[in-house]
Motif scaffolding. Structure first.
Motif, PDB file in Angstrom:
ATOM      1  N   HIS A  90       0.707  -1.405  -0.057  1.00  0.00           N
ATOM      2  CA  HIS A  90       0.145  -0.120  -0.194  1.00  0.00           C
ATOM      3  C   HIS A  90       0.904   1.270  -0.016  1.00  0.00           C
ATOM      4  CE1 HIS A  90      -4.095  -1.839   1.126  1.00  0.00           C
ATOM      5  NE2 HIS A  90      -3.270  -2.667   0.840  1.00  0.00           N
TER       6      HIS A  90
ATOM      7  N   LEU B 250     -16.480   1.872   6.171  1.00  0.00           N
ATOM      8  CA  LEU B 250     -15.345   2.539   5.250  1.00  0.00           C
ATOM      9  C   LEU B 250     -13.926   2.567   6.208  1.00  0.00           C
ATOM     10  CD1 LEU B 250     -15.038   4.927   3.357  1.00  0.00           C
ATOM     11  CD2 LEU B 250     -15.164   6.602   5.170  1.00  0.00           C
TER      12      LEU B 250
ATOM     13  N   ALA C  98     -12.565  -0.946   4.764  1.00  0.00           N
ATOM     14  CA  ALA C  98     -12.129  -0.645   3.416  1.00  0.00           C
ATOM     15  C   ALA C  98     -10.652   0.041   3.343  1.00  0.00           C
ATOM     16  CB  ALA C  98     -13.282   0.070   2.391  1.00  0.00           C
ATOM     17  N   VAL C  99     -10.553   0.917   3.990  1.00  0.00           N
ATOM     18  CA  VAL C  99      -9.338   1.758   3.938  1.00  0.00           C
ATOM     19  C   VAL C  99      -7.932   0.759   4.511  1.00  0.00           C
ATOM     20  CG1 VAL C  99      -7.815   3.678   5.086  1.00  0.00           C
ATOM     21  CG2 VAL C  99     -10.198   4.175   4.476  1.00  0.00           C
TER      22      VAL C  99
ATOM     23  N   SER D 252      -8.166  -2.606   4.700  1.00  0.00           N
ATOM     24  CA  SER D 252      -8.275  -3.958   4.126  1.00  0.00           C
ATOM     25  C   SER D 252      -6.888  -4.162   3.408  1.00  0.00           C
ATOM     26  CB  SER D 252      -9.346  -4.163   3.336  1.00  0.00           C
ATOM     27  OG  SER D 252      -9.360  -3.417   2.084  1.00  0.00           O
TER      28      SER D 252
ATOM     29  N   GLY E  95     -13.332   4.504   0.385  1.00  0.00           N
ATOM     30  CA  GLY E  95     -12.403   4.222   1.261  1.00  0.00           C
ATOM     31  C   GLY E  95     -10.742   4.198   0.500  1.00  0.00           C
TER      32      GLY E  95
ATOM     33  N   ALA F 140      -3.139   3.925  -3.344  1.00  0.00           N
ATOM     34  CA  ALA F 140      -2.957   2.689  -2.654  1.00  0.00           C
ATOM     35  C   ALA F 140      -4.115   1.842  -2.993  1.00  0.00           C
ATOM     36  CB  ALA F 140      -2.952   2.939  -1.221  1.00  0.00           C
ATOM     37  N   PRO F 141      -3.536   0.228  -3.081  1.00  0.00           N
ATOM     38  CA  PRO F 141      -4.440  -0.817  -3.475  1.00  0.00           C
ATOM     39  C   PRO F 141      -5.380  -1.130  -2.673  1.00  0.00           C
ATOM     40  CG  PRO F 141      -2.305  -1.584  -3.162  1.00  0.00           C
ATOM     41  CD  PRO F 141      -2.011  -0.351  -2.797  1.00  0.00           C
ATOM     42  N   SER F 142      -6.070  -0.244  -1.345  1.00  0.00           N
ATOM     43  CA  SER F 142      -6.889  -0.819  -0.424  1.00  0.00           C
ATOM     44  C   SER F 142      -8.063  -1.327  -1.084  1.00  0.00           C
ATOM     45  CB  SER F 142      -6.972   0.515   0.680  1.00  0.00           C
ATOM     46  OG  SER F 142      -6.978   1.672  -0.146  1.00  0.00           O
ATOM     47  N   GLY F 143      -8.787  -1.902  -0.181  1.00  0.00           N
ATOM     48  CA  GLY F 143     -10.110  -2.486  -0.781  1.00  0.00           C
ATOM     49  C   GLY F 143     -11.026  -1.286  -0.617  1.00  0.00           C
TER      50      GLY F 143
ATOM     51  N   LEU G  55     -15.137   0.359  -1.270  1.00  0.00           N
ATOM     52  CA  LEU G  55     -16.544  -0.035  -1.478  1.00  0.00           C
ATOM     53  C   LEU G  55     -17.160   0.582  -2.519  1.00  0.00           C
ATOM     54  CD1 LEU G  55     -17.254   1.761   2.267  1.00  0.00           C
ATOM     55  CD2 LEU G  55     -17.030  -1.023   1.716  1.00  0.00           C
TER      56      LEU G  55
END
Lengths: 161, 453
Positions: free
Chosen positions: A57, A124, A127-128, A130, B78, B133-136, B138
């Motif tokens: 990330h 949320l 998600a940030v 994950s 997100g 960034a490759p965050s998940g 929604l």
């Protein structure tokens, strides 16, 4: 010789209380890099801090830390705005230890609870933060300076720890 | 991971301040520093501005190295983005500064930081790169409406009416129907007196037509002065009308000049407000204002939508003005006089400020008051009921500021105040650039304080 500081029980409790953690370093050309940490653990003597960061990330941040050892990390409670910054000059990238995993599991849930107080939806936050399995590395450093960054007239003051 | 194809425009939602943004900088010796940011403000597709509130480490580093990296989060999905920035300059006045200052006031009040947050400058940066960034992420919910379609409908409505009052009412109704804006108003500029007066409103208990705001005060006044949209996403007492603006009117000694008798119609506790100047070229025509009792109702896209609509309003108002000025006056319409009936009504005018009272009740003052007095005087003297905009424009006694004076807006204001406060005297359109005074009760005129009239 850079100063070494030893965090007391109150500071350690704060750093490990589900705070928001943002980490920065400095690139080759002087450009700053930053990213979120997913948790933190202060080692028993109170003089070393381990931050858990998802390398995929923020690869620039991890590369900069690996190269320069320079680090700044801000810890902030969203519900109270209490904020503290630690700095270090010889941070190292390490693999996660078993004790790290234990502190990690609690952090995100505490963080979600703190953010819920200010109205941020838990989904949320998840998600940030994950991440893929195995993405986290531990960044360990000995803080050599601590600053208060709680908004207000004392913001930026060095803490005598 | 670097994705240079991400445009700043595509991630403006991240800059609304819902999720805090962070900025990292380095000192010359390579010591990093990271701190929370109050505001990352979208300037244009290649630039952002960061709020400069304190002389802190970040500021010191930026002045030394001109580099910063900002991390922002999409409050809906997100997604995390990092913007590499190069510092260009600081602005401490002007439209950008005022937009950010107003926004900061909302943020400060929302976070209980009124005493701490003061904008010293808007630091402008060029965006060098945007990294995701490759965050998940929604899934983003479907947009509540198509803004382009809403703009199209609202603009089409502006061309439909032949008169200013109808056009403005239609506009506010269209804003409600197509953009979901429940509380709105249009104010026209009176630059000679340094104020804006309300000519149309929608969604309030009282219309507030005729109420005034000094240019430079509050969300509306600052938008007018700086000719830039001003919006606040949270309740901000600093920009509220009730306290701040009233206090300022008194402080400036303007209470005798500005309209304070007609209450401001706005919401008691607005949480979101937006004021967009209505311009025709560089000329200030007025301000379109919208508000909501909910937080964060107006974003960057809403601001763009309203700015597009107001640019059309400016053009439409000018077109109506010139049409009214060029109206054919030779073709007199047939008189449609009704015989006044019932007991006479006392109309009292105070020459000092042209204020007019119907019996004991305040009607209006200033230019609109002077116009009304002229109309009823000529009616009383000559039984005249037909008038043209042009003759008002040319009448030196009315002291209309100059040719750019928006006489049509004054007439709308007067017409609406009469409907609300004096139903037995009406102004009715009788043709382009002309109107009729319809009097239903005998009038008894009393002029106070000016022997010459």
């Amino acid at each position: 010789m850079p100063q070494r500081i030893r965090l007391d029980r109150d500071h350690i409790a704060f750093l490990e209380s589900g705070v928001s953690i943002v980490v920065a370093s400095c690139g080759d050309g002087g450009g700053p890099s930053l990213g979120f940490a997913h948790g933190c653990r202060v080692l028993p003597r109170g003089d070393r801090v381990r931050l858990f960061i998802a390398e995929p990330h923020c690869p620039t941040l991890i590369a900069d830390i690996r190269r320069s050892g320079r680090i700044a990390a801000v810890f902030s409670r969203p519900d109270s705005n209490k904020t503290m910054q630690l700095k270090g000059v010889a941070a190292e990238i390490r693999a996660l230890a078993a004790a790290d995993s234990r502190s990690l599991s609690g952090h995100i849930e505490d963080f979600i609870a703190n953010l819920a107080i200010v109205g941020t939806p838990p989904d949320l936050v998840r998600a940030v933060f994950s991440i893929e399995k195995g993405a986290l590395v531990a960044v360990e450093f000995a803080p050599n300076a601590a600053f208060s960054q709680t908004p207000g007239p004392m913001a930026g003051d060095r803490l005598s720890i | 991971m670097s994705a240079p194809d991400i445009s700043l425009d595509a991630i403006r939602t991240c800059l609304e301040g819902v999720i805090p943004s962070w900025v990292a900088t380095c000192s010359r010796d390579g010591t990093p520093n990271v701190t929370l940011l109050s505001q990352v403000h979208y300037v244009d597709p290649r630039h952002v501005a960061l709020s400069y509130q304190f002389f802190n480490k970040t500021r010191e580093n930026v002045l030394a190295t001109a580099r910063a990296t900002v991390q922002v989060v999409d409050p809906v999905t997100g997604a995390v983005y990092r913007l590499s920035l190069q510092y260009l300059r600081t602005e401490s006045e002007g439209p950008l500064f005022e937009s950010m200052k107003a926004k900061l006031a909302g943020i400060a009040s929302h976070t209980g930081m009124e005493a701490v947050f003061r904008l010293l400058g808007s630091d402008i940066y060029r965006v060098l790169d945007i990294e995701r960034a490759p965050s998940g992420r929604l899934a983003a919910p479907a947009a509540p409406r198509s803004l382009l379609n809403a703009i199209r409908h609202c603009c089409a409505g502006l061309g439909a009416g032949a008169e200013l009052d109808g056009m403005l009412d239609r506009l506010l109704s269209d804003l409600q129907m197509h953009l979901g804006i429940e509380h709105s108003m249009v104010l026209m500029a009176d630059e000679t007196r340094g104020c804006l007066f309300t000519v149309a409103s929608r969604g309030y208990d009282a219309s507030g037509v005729g109420s005034e705001i000094p240019i430079g005060q509050g969300v509306i006044g600052v938008a007018a002065r700086e000719r830039t949209p001003i919006r606040i996403a949270h309740m901000a007492t600093e920009y509220g009308y009730s306290r701040a603006v009233r206090a300022r009117i008194n402080q400036l000694g303007l209470s005798g000049i500005l309209e304070t008798e007609i209450p401001w119609p706005g919401l008691t506790e607005p949480h979101s407000q937006i004021a967009v100047p209505i311009l025709a070229g560089q000329r200030l025509i007025g301000v379109l204002f919208a508000e909501s009792p909910k937080d964060m109702q107006f974003g960057y896209d809403d601001e763009d939508a309203l700015a597009t609509i107001t640019s059309q309003i400016g053009t439409a108002v000018l077109a109506l003005q010139s049409a009214a000025a060029a109206a054919d006056e030779s073709r007199a319409p047939p008189p449609a006089r009704t015989q006044p009936q019932g007991p006479p009504v006392a109309i009292r005018r105070y020459a000092a400020d042209d204020s007019v009272f119907i019996e004991q009740d305040y009607l209006i003052k200033g230019v609109a008051g002077a116009i009304f007095w002229k109309l009823v005087s000529e009616y009383a003297r000559e039984q005249r009921t037909e008038f043209t905009n042009r003759e008002l424009r040319l009448d030196p006694a009315l002291r209309l500021p100059d040719v750019s004076e928006n006489l049509e807006a004054r007439l709308v204001l007067l017409e609406r105040r009469l409907v609300e406060r004096c139903p037995f005297v009406r102004i009715e359109k009788s043709g382009r650039g002309r109107f009729r005074l319809a009097v239903k009760r005998p009038l008894k005129l009393v002029n106070v304080g000016d022997a010459s009239d």
